[in-house]
Design an enzyme around this catalytic site. Sequence first.
Site, PDB file in Angstrom:
ATOM      1  N   THR A  42      38.736  -9.692 -23.633  1.00 25.09           N
ATOM      2  CA  THR A  42      39.862  -9.781 -24.570  1.00 25.09           C
ATOM      3  C   THR A  42      41.188  -9.756 -23.867  1.00 25.09           C
ATOM      4  OG1 THR A  42      38.587  -8.783 -26.338  1.00 25.09           O
ATOM      5  CG2 THR A  42      40.972  -8.575 -26.501  1.00 25.09           C
ATOM      6  N   TYR A  56      39.311 -13.601 -32.496  1.00 26.54           N
ATOM      7  CA  TYR A  56      40.065 -14.359 -31.475  1.00 26.54           C
ATOM      8  C   TYR A  56      39.059 -14.899 -30.460  1.00 26.54           C
ATOM      9  CZ  TYR A  56      39.184  -9.891 -29.323  1.00 26.54           C
ATOM     10  OH  TYR A  56      38.544  -8.762 -28.873  1.00 26.54           O
ATOM     11  N   SER A  89      32.412 -10.214 -22.168  1.00 28.24           N
ATOM     12  CA  SER A  89      31.533  -9.349 -21.365  1.00 28.24           C
ATOM     13  C   SER A  89      30.172  -9.067 -21.989  1.00 28.24           C
ATOM     14  CB  SER A  89      32.238  -8.031 -21.049  1.00 28.24           C
ATOM     15  OG  SER A  89      32.282  -7.192 -22.178  1.00 28.24           O
ATOM     16  N   THR A 122      35.630  -5.387 -22.959  1.00 21.52           N
ATOM     17  CA  THR A 122      35.333  -3.966 -23.204  1.00 21.52           C
ATOM     18  C   THR A 122      33.887  -3.732 -23.618  1.00 21.52           C
ATOM     19  OG1 THR A 122      36.046  -4.178 -25.505  1.00 21.52           O
ATOM     20  CG2 THR A 122      37.699  -3.469 -23.875  1.00 21.52           C
ATOM     21  N   ASP A 123      33.178  -4.770 -24.068  1.00 23.04           N
ATOM     22  CA  ASP A 123      31.817  -4.544 -24.565  1.00 23.04           C
ATOM     23  C   ASP A 123      30.890  -3.953 -23.503  1.00 23.04           C
ATOM     24  OD1 ASP A 123      32.766  -5.691 -26.832  1.00 23.04           O
ATOM     25  OD2 ASP A 123      31.197  -7.189 -27.041  1.00 23.04           O
ATOM     26  N   LYS A 195      32.160   3.051 -24.716  1.00 23.72           N
ATOM     27  CA  LYS A 195      32.901   2.457 -25.849  1.00 23.72           C
ATOM     28  C   LYS A 195      32.350   3.064 -27.130  1.00 23.72           C
ATOM     29  CE  LYS A 195      34.459  -1.990 -27.761  1.00 23.72           C
ATOM     30  NZ  LYS A 195      34.450  -3.474 -27.606  1.00 23.72           N
ATOM     31  N   GLU A 316      10.948  17.513 -25.100  1.00 22.25           N
ATOM     32  CA  GLU A 316      10.229  16.849 -26.203  1.00 22.25           C
ATOM     33  C   GLU A 316       9.053  16.017 -25.717  1.00 22.25           C
ATOM     34  OE1 GLU A 316      11.942  18.456 -29.455  1.00 22.25           O
ATOM     35  OE2 GLU A 316      10.368  16.930 -29.433  1.00 22.25           O
TER      36      GLU A 316
HETATM   37  N1  DGL Z   1      33.735 -10.212 -26.469  1.00 20.87           N
HETATM   38  C1  DGL Z   1      34.150  -8.863 -26.138  1.00 20.87           C
HETATM   39  C2  DGL Z   1      34.159  -8.679 -24.609  1.00 20.87           C
HETATM   40  O1  DGL Z   1      34.507  -9.625 -23.911  1.00 20.87           O
HETATM   41  C3  DGL Z   1      35.525  -8.603 -26.655  1.00 20.87           C
HETATM   42  C4  DGL Z   1      35.879  -7.201 -26.511  1.00 20.87           C
HETATM   43  C5  DGL Z   1      36.943  -6.984 -25.466  1.00 20.87           C
HETATM   44  O2  DGL Z   1      36.987  -7.582 -24.376  1.00 20.87           O
HETATM   45  O3  DGL Z   1      37.731  -6.113 -25.738  1.00 20.87           O
HETATM   46  O4  DGL Z   1      33.825  -7.572 -24.165  1.00 20.87           O
END
Ligand code: DGL
Length: 359
Positions: A42, A56, A89, A122-123, A195, A316
């Site tokens: 992003t 987006y 990502s 961020t993913d 995350k 467990e």
């Molecule tokens: N498609 C997600 C990624 O590239 C978007 C999330 C982001 O980058 O914040 O991880």
Amino acid sequence: MNRKIYISLAILCVLVLSLQAACFARTPDKLPNVKILATGGTIAGSGATNTTTVGYTAAVTPVDALINNVPELKKIANVSGEQISQIASENMTNEVWLKLAKQVNTLLSQDDVDGIVITHGTDTLEETAYFLNLVVKSEKPVVVVGSMRPPTAMSADGMLNLYRATILAGSREAAGKGVLVMLNDTIHAGRDVTKTITDRVDTFRAPEIGPLGFFTGDKPVFYRAPLRKHTVFTEFDISQLTDLPRVDIVYHYANNTGDVIKALTQAGVKGIVHAGTGNGSIGKVEYPAVEAAQEKGVVIVRSARVGNGIVARNGEANDDKYNFVAGDNLNPQKARILLMLALTKTSNPEDIQRMFWEY
Ligand code: DGL
């Protein structure tokens, strides 16, 4: 006579102050040399309007444009960019990880590189950060940064995140603390951060453990340092690797059958991370598939789907009897990374358990 003395003193003060300013001014040859390695996400995205924060397109802006969009970078570091990949990502691969890690190690071995920033979606940012935490062979700062809003949106967070990540990568304070993650004024350890929110800027957290520190203005402030092994103290070496052992994650839930474990065993996995209920519980119905997998040499790590807490050994499940590895407090996606790297060294569950207690 007095007038001449006063004028001389005034000139002297001006000279001293100018000299002081010159000494402390960070001239280009005094700025840290920071490489910015871009992978996509992003932070390199673009939305249709300035209010578009979902829906987006990620991974469209090249690294040089990212740098040019933040001209202030040149005041705090000598920066240069390299495009490692241009992906959202969720599409991260072992190929990109190995290319990135090898380039990070090559660059940090150079005297003219003081630190590295990695821009990333961020993913899977937390996965890349932990992978690098285990394979980077340098104490120099490595900072992984992303954003939750594309640069085209009002109050986009990426430019300031990139600016601060670059300050951090060029700072002495960040050295020796393992791979760091910096978003939203907060500095996290690559091992502990995850995350936690689908679409908000405060999404990155380290449950129960917390951040390492914060930015106050342009100043990074640390309050603690990681204790688990990382970077120069790890036993993992990817320099000669062209791929990584296949490890998959199985999610447990009511009425689970064990069929996914069977399918993964047939697919040839080398390890399975079991995201168990509660304290890493495995359902009775899963044991035939688990034992069949182990007969094929598959290593089983017990993690937990709950996201917090330590999976206790012999809690467990009878880990001693079944040769399971207890996954400590690593979430399933982090446990998978450690198991992948562990399997490049050994398939002995006792050795691997030691690694889960150390990293
Ligand atoms: N498609 C997600 C990624 O590239 C978007 C999330 C982001 O980058 O914040 O991880």
